[in-house]
Write a protein that holds these residues in place. Structure first.
Motif, mmCIF file in Angstrom:
data_model
loop_
_atom_site.group_PDB
_atom_site.id
_atom_site.type_symbol
_atom_site.label_atom_id
_atom_site.label_comp_id
_atom_site.label_asym_id
_atom_site.label_seq_id
_atom_site.Cartn_x
_atom_site.Cartn_y
_atom_site.Cartn_z
ATOM 1 N N LYS A 143 77.718 31.101 -133.288
ATOM 2 C CA LYS A 143 78.127 32.055 -131.982
ATOM 3 C C LYS A 143 78.333 33.469 -132.648
ATOM 4 O O LYS A 143 77.982 34.339 -131.905
ATOM 5 C CB LYS A 143 79.559 31.391 -131.212
ATOM 6 N N ASP A 172 78.277 33.551 -123.596
ATOM 7 C CA ASP A 172 77.978 32.027 -123.471
ATOM 8 C C ASP A 172 76.719 31.877 -122.745
ATOM 9 O O ASP A 172 75.703 30.879 -123.278
ATOM 10 C CB ASP A 172 79.015 31.241 -122.459
ATOM 11 N N GLU A 227 75.091 22.048 -123.898
ATOM 12 C CA GLU A 227 75.601 23.532 -123.787
ATOM 13 C C GLU A 227 74.745 23.965 -122.634
ATOM 14 O O GLU A 227 75.670 24.677 -121.727
ATOM 15 C CB GLU A 227 75.243 24.205 -125.162
ATOM 16 N N VAL A 231 76.695 25.530 -119.318
ATOM 17 C CA VAL A 231 76.723 26.920 -118.961
ATOM 18 C C VAL A 231 76.055 27.305 -117.598
ATOM 19 O O VAL A 231 76.574 28.013 -116.871
ATOM 20 C CB VAL A 231 76.209 27.804 -119.896
#
Length: 270
Positions: A143, A172, A227, A231
């Protein structure tokens, strides 16, 4: 024009992956039943092809395509093949090869795959190339490393300072977008390699390359899809494959919007 670094027209990219898999599957089925198919002449690769579960591969394509649709990734003009050998750090005449300028201007070469595509595909594809020619996917950017890339990417597009931290929600979304499209990149090149194994005159182990790319896709798939669900959609477990018959139901409709809606509502269960 939005900045891009990435191949297929937006209405075709998901279908090309799906149809590429389906056409190979149909080809092998034709061969098994005594029909003729061009790929059946590939005796040198047939043993490897016989080990492939094309039904599972089709499920992978459907699952990844549905999740990619959730990201609403914008269409940009991209490179589509940004491996390290296609990225140059330009030097001044007379530079010392032992001490090159590592901060010089960056240029790209080899645009034969260049075309309009989804931003997420090109960035995700680039991230997979951090593995280098050795295929070391432990180098896939984390990240923090992704944020460094995104800050410079956005700065080139909108003139902001590259050292300005990104808001956490923006980071994100960009990271989840790139990661799930990286799965599409693995599928794209994995299937490409299966075809190349039959037709390419190059002395290269395309079957091993395909196994590596598809294996990395499956290793990362659950985490990256979860993920994306967190998101872009409902919190929950990885999405399931697009329901059987969805193709016919979606004919004549905004396919990307409908698939994104399906993925967010029913394929990312709460």
């Amino acid at each position: 024009m939005q900045a891009g670094i990435a191949h297929l027209a937006p209405s075709e990219s998901h279908d090309r992956l799906r149809l590429g898999t389906l056409s190979m599957t149909s080809c092998f089925e034709t061969t098994k039943t005594g029909g003729h198919c061009y790929i059946s002449v590939c005796a040198h690769a047939q043993a490897a092809y016989d080990q492939i579960d094309f039904a599972a591969l089709e499920q992978d394509v459907q699952q990844v395509a549905a999740t990619c649709s959730m990201t609403h990734s914008p269409v940009v003009f991209g490179h589509n093949d940004l491996l390290s050998g296609n990225i140059l750090v330009l030097q001044q005449p007379g530079f010392d090869p032992e001490d090159p300028d590592r901060e010089g201007p960056v240029g790209f070469i080899d645009y034969e795959y260049g075309a309009y595509t989804y931003r997420g595909f090109d960035i995700g594809n680039h991230f997979t190339e951090y593995a280098g020619f050795e295929g070391d996917y432990t180098r896939y950017p984390n990240k923090e490393q992704q944020e460094l890339f995104f800050r410079h990417y956005l700065a080139a597009d909108n003139g902001t300072a590259a050292d300005t931290p990104l808001p956490s929600d923006q980071l994100d979304r960009l990271s989840a977008e790139a990661n799930v499209w990286a799965l599409a990149s693995h599928l794209y090149w994995g299937i490409w390699a299966l075809i190349q194994a039959c037709h390419s005159p190059m002395d290269f182990d395309y079957i091993q390359f395909s196994n590596t790319r598809l294996g990395e896709m499956r290793r990362r798939k659950d985490a990256f899809i979860a993920e994306a669900c967190r998101v872009f959609g409902a919190e929950g477990s990885p999405v399931q494959a697009v329901p059987a018959g969805a193709e016919q139901l979606l004919q004549g409709q905004d396919v990307n919007g409908v698939v994104a809606s399906i993925a967010a509502s029913s394929l990312c269960p709460s």
